[in-house]
Enzyme design. Structure first.
Site, PDB file in Angstrom:
ATOM      1  CG  ASP A   1      -2.070   0.977   1.087  1.00  0.00           C
ATOM      2  OD1 ASP A   1      -3.206   0.515   0.928  1.00  0.00           O
ATOM      3  OD2 ASP A   1      -1.816   2.209   1.116  1.00  0.00           O
ATOM      4  CB  ILE A   2       0.743   4.263  -2.141  1.00  0.00           C
ATOM      5  CG1 ILE A   2       1.816   5.174  -2.719  1.00  0.00           C
ATOM      6  CG2 ILE A   2      -0.529   5.029  -1.800  1.00  0.00           C
ATOM      7  CD1 ILE A   2       1.451   5.745  -4.088  1.00  0.00           C
TER       8      ILE A   2
ATOM      9  CG  ASN B   1     -12.264  -0.834   3.699  1.00  0.00           C
ATOM     10  OD1 ASN B   1     -12.644  -1.227   4.801  1.00  0.00           O
ATOM     11  ND2 ASN B   1     -11.111  -0.214   3.523  1.00  0.00           N
TER      12      ASN B   1
ATOM     13  CD  GLU C   1      -9.963   6.261   0.501  1.00  0.00           C
ATOM     14  OE1 GLU C   1      -8.830   6.131  -0.007  1.00  0.00           O
ATOM     15  OE2 GLU C   1     -10.157   6.798   1.596  1.00  0.00           O
ATOM     16  CB  VAL C   2      -9.211   1.692  -5.041  1.00  0.00           C
ATOM     17  CG1 VAL C   2      -8.843   1.207  -6.437  1.00  0.00           C
ATOM     18  CG2 VAL C   2      -8.233   2.768  -4.578  1.00  0.00           C
TER      19      VAL C   2
ATOM     20  CG  HIS D   1      -8.565  -3.096  -2.472  1.00  0.00           C
ATOM     21  ND1 HIS D   1      -9.503  -2.424  -3.228  1.00  0.00           N
ATOM     22  CD2 HIS D   1      -8.440  -2.388  -1.311  1.00  0.00           C
ATOM     23  CE1 HIS D   1      -9.910  -1.350  -2.564  1.00  0.00           C
ATOM     24  NE2 HIS D   1      -9.286  -1.315  -1.392  1.00  0.00           N
TER      25      HIS D   1
ATOM     26  CG  HIS E   1      -6.688  -2.915   3.036  1.00  0.00           C
ATOM     27  ND1 HIS E   1      -5.988  -1.757   2.806  1.00  0.00           N
ATOM     28  CD2 HIS E   1      -7.927  -2.704   2.520  1.00  0.00           C
ATOM     29  CE1 HIS E   1      -6.763  -0.878   2.184  1.00  0.00           C
ATOM     30  NE2 HIS E   1      -7.951  -1.429   1.998  1.00  0.00           N
TER      31      HIS E   1
HETATM   32  P1  AMP Z   1      -9.816   1.287   0.240  1.00  0.00           P
HETATM   33  O1  AMP Z   1     -10.158   2.470   1.088  1.00  0.00           O
HETATM   34  O2  AMP Z   1     -10.113  -0.027   0.900  1.00  0.00           O
HETATM   35  O3  AMP Z   1     -10.405   1.394  -1.148  1.00  0.00           O
HETATM   36  O4  AMP Z   1      -8.255   1.295   0.109  1.00  0.00           O
HETATM   37  C1  AMP Z   1      -7.550   1.795  -0.984  1.00  0.00           C
HETATM   38  C2  AMP Z   1      -6.086   1.720  -0.640  1.00  0.00           C
HETATM   39  O5  AMP Z   1      -5.339   1.871  -1.820  1.00  0.00           O
HETATM   40  C3  AMP Z   1      -5.609   2.793   0.332  1.00  0.00           C
HETATM   41  O6  AMP Z   1      -5.072   2.166   1.489  1.00  0.00           O
HETATM   42  C4  AMP Z   1      -4.551   3.557  -0.471  1.00  0.00           C
HETATM   43  O7  AMP Z   1      -3.465   3.976   0.322  1.00  0.00           O
HETATM   44  C5  AMP Z   1      -4.150   2.534  -1.498  1.00  0.00           C
HETATM   45  N1  AMP Z   1      -3.591   3.065  -2.736  1.00  0.00           N
HETATM   46  C6  AMP Z   1      -4.107   4.065  -3.502  1.00  0.00           C
HETATM   47  N2  AMP Z   1      -3.332   4.249  -4.587  1.00  0.00           N
HETATM   48  C7  AMP Z   1      -2.321   3.350  -4.499  1.00  0.00           C
HETATM   49  C8  AMP Z   1      -1.196   3.037  -5.324  1.00  0.00           C
HETATM   50  N3  AMP Z   1      -0.951   3.718  -6.449  1.00  0.00           N
HETATM   51  N4  AMP Z   1      -0.364   2.038  -4.935  1.00  0.00           N
HETATM   52  C9  AMP Z   1      -0.595   1.377  -3.788  1.00  0.00           C
HETATM   53  N5  AMP Z   1      -1.645   1.617  -2.975  1.00  0.00           N
HETATM   54  C10 AMP Z   1      -2.492   2.579  -3.323  1.00  0.00           C
END
Ligand code: AMP
Length: 121
Positions: A33-34, A94, A102-103, A107, A109
């Site tokens: 994770d970034i 999530n 968010e994405v 995924h 974690h």
């Molecule tokens: P969620 O809130 O479960 O959708 O988590 C999305 C996660 O993606 C967050 O923890 C971000 O820090 C992570 N994230 C967003 N962009 C990137 C990226 N380019 N590389 C790695 N992790 C990312």
């Protein structure tokens, strides 16, 4: 919700933006994770185009479902946080708005490398 081809993880899967890769096979890609929330914070994503866990549960094949679950275990082993190391970790997905997703590409974690604390804060 239909799948957004331009979400950030779709771009990572297509190799359009880089990631710190941990593991890859036919079914999953895993990378750090970034914005790590714990000492170890990995993400495991299916290669198929699934928005979230509900979408995946309904629409993924049995082979993809098994591939994702086994992928999580392979990543945990590679990071030396799996149960057989005596440590353990938290796997968390999530899902949609109330879940804080968010994405919009499924995924998991993986949090570990230390005691990760209460489940919900
Ligand atoms: P969620 O809130 O479960 O959708 O988590 C999305 C996660 O993606 C967050 O923890 C971000 O820090 C992570 N994230 C967003 N962009 C990137 C990226 N380019 N590389 C790695 N992790 C990312």
């Amino acid at each position: 919700m239909s799948y957004d081809e331009n979400n950030i993880f779709a771009k990572i899967l297509r190799g359009e933006i880089p990631c710190k890769k941990i593991y890859e096979d036919d079914f999953v890609l895993s990378f750090f994770d970034i914005n790590p929330q714990k000492k170890i914070h990995a993400l495991v994503i299916p290669k198929g185009k699934y928005v979230d866990l509900d979408d995946f549960s309904v629409n993924a094949s049995s082979v993809e479902i098994v591939g994702l679950l086994k992928g999580i275990n392979k990543v945990a082993k590679k990071l030396e946080i799996s149960v057989d190391t005596g440590k353990g970790y938290r796997a968390l997905a999530n899902i949609s708005e109330h879940g804080g997703q968010e994405v919009p590409h499924l995924h998991f974690h993986l949090f570990g490398g230390e005691k990760v604390g209460k489940m919900v804060q």
